[in-house]
Write an enzyme that holds these catalytic residues in place. Structure first.
Site, short mmCIF file in Angstrom:
data_model
loop_
_atom_site.label_atom_id
_atom_site.label_comp_id
_atom_site.label_asym_id
_atom_site.label_seq_id
_atom_site.Cartn_x
_atom_site.Cartn_y
_atom_site.Cartn_z
N ASN A 21 -64.92 5.52 -80.18
CA ASN A 21 -66.24 6.09 -80.49
C ASN A 21 -66.00 7.42 -81.17
OD1 ASN A 21 -68.77 7.18 -80.57
ND2 ASN A 21 -69.09 7.23 -78.36
N LYS A 23 -68.10 9.37 -82.52
CA LYS A 23 -69.21 10.33 -82.32
C LYS A 23 -69.55 11.03 -83.66
CE LYS A 23 -67.96 10.61 -77.48
NZ LYS A 23 -67.91 11.37 -76.24
N HIS A 107 -75.35 5.34 -74.27
CA HIS A 107 -74.23 6.28 -74.14
C HIS A 107 -74.72 7.54 -73.40
CE1 HIS A 107 -71.10 9.17 -75.03
NE2 HIS A 107 -70.31 8.13 -75.19
N GLU A 109 -74.35 10.56 -73.85
CA GLU A 109 -74.91 11.64 -74.67
C GLU A 109 -76.33 11.30 -75.11
OE1 GLU A 109 -71.47 11.66 -77.17
OE2 GLU A 109 -70.37 12.40 -75.42
N GLU A 178 -68.79 4.71 -68.07
CA GLU A 178 -68.34 6.04 -68.51
C GLU A 178 -68.95 7.09 -67.59
OE1 GLU A 178 -67.13 5.98 -72.93
OE2 GLU A 178 -69.29 6.28 -72.86
N GLY A 184 -65.07 13.81 -72.13
CA GLY A 184 -64.74 15.04 -72.87
C GLY A 184 -64.27 16.17 -71.99
N SER A 224 -62.22 10.47 -71.07
CA SER A 224 -60.90 11.12 -71.15
C SER A 224 -59.73 10.15 -71.09
CB SER A 224 -60.77 12.21 -70.06
OG SER A 224 -61.75 13.22 -70.26
#
Ligand code: 13P
Length: 264
Positions: A21, A23, A107, A109, A178, A184, A224
């Protein structure tokens, strides 16, 4: 081997899926170069599936690089409507028209930065499958939810986005677990933590779409993932792949993660 669902049956099931991904990173030029490097590294191997999710403005150019390589093109998001007055948005049929095979919905985010709620994510998931695209539904708890022992409850609530689908649609669906606290942050879930969450997701999917669909559905871990931890995560019985963010942006990192899928 164009998509997560294609050619899948119980014998062929759960071939490791390694997905990058990207992003909101890279340029037209660097995304094309990375796509070429991923395709070269993947080498059309059939023992694993490889997908990349570039920024939407790079889908066309990356798609051209990937054509015929066995690496599938994915999109990071879409709007739930097929068309309309939604300035700045992109619909699932438009993505299909670009050669996209798989679309992410939910996702973290999108959920936590852009405030997308479960109902909206369910509508997007329906639009994705309804357009003939494969769906990768992302789920995962926040640190606060984990600390309050609410992880499984949150996963159940987020997986309810699959409630409106039929078992026939199951082979076009993958789930990515996730945990928000692992994305991250460098704080990867331990293999045991990932396995426990994946086993829970598989049981929940069985309750929604049946045992057969659940047994053959790829469940990816994201958060991660890097070349050092990919092998151990992928060796867990219910971890069928990885959805990789930061470490998917260079072939030096993504290549070894792809290779880890060989032994999974
Ligand atoms: P990182 O691998 O950078 O933690 O991102 C994971 C992710 O969000 C993939 O979708």
């Amino acid at each position: 081997m164009d998509s997560i669902g294609e050619g899948r049956n119980l014998e062929m099931s759960r071939i490791p899926v390694i997905a990058g991904n990207w992003k909101m990173h890279l340029t037209g030029e660097s995304s094309g170069a990375l796509a070429q490097a991923v395709a070269d590294h993947h080498g059309g191997e059939t023992g694993r599936k490889c997908l990349v999710f570039p920024a939407s403005v790079h889908l066309g150019s990356v798609g051209s690089v990937l054509a015929g390589t066995g690496v599938s093109l994915g999109a990071q998001d879409c709007h739930e409507a097929a068309e309309g007055a939604f300035t700045g948005e992109i619909s699932a049929p438009m993505l299909k028209d670009m050669g996209v095979k798989v679309v992410l919905a939910g996702h973290s985010e999108r959920r936590h930065v852009f405030g997308e709620e479960d109902s909206r994510i369910a509508a997007k998931a329906a639009a994705i499958l309804g357009s003939g695209l494969d769906l990768m539904l992302c789920v995962g708890e926040t640190l606060e939810e984990r600390e309050n022992d609410r992880t499984f409850e949150v996963l159940d609530r987020q997986l309810a986005a699959l409630n409106s689908f039929s078992p026939e649609e199951g082979p076009r669906i993958a789930v990515a677990y996730e945990p928000v606290w692992a994305i991250g942050t460098g704080q990867t879930a331990t293999p045991e933590t990932a396995q426990a969450a994946h086993a829970h997701c598989r049981a929940a999917v069985a309750g929604i779409l049946g045992d057969e669909v659940s047994a053959s559905m790829p469940l990816l871990y994201g958060g991660s993932v890097n070349p050092s931890n990919a092998g151990e995560l992928l060796s867990q019985p219910d971890v069928d792949g990885a959805l990789v963010g930061g470490a998917s942006l260079t072939i030096e990192n993504f290549g070894p993660i792809l290779d880890a899928a060989r032994n999974a």
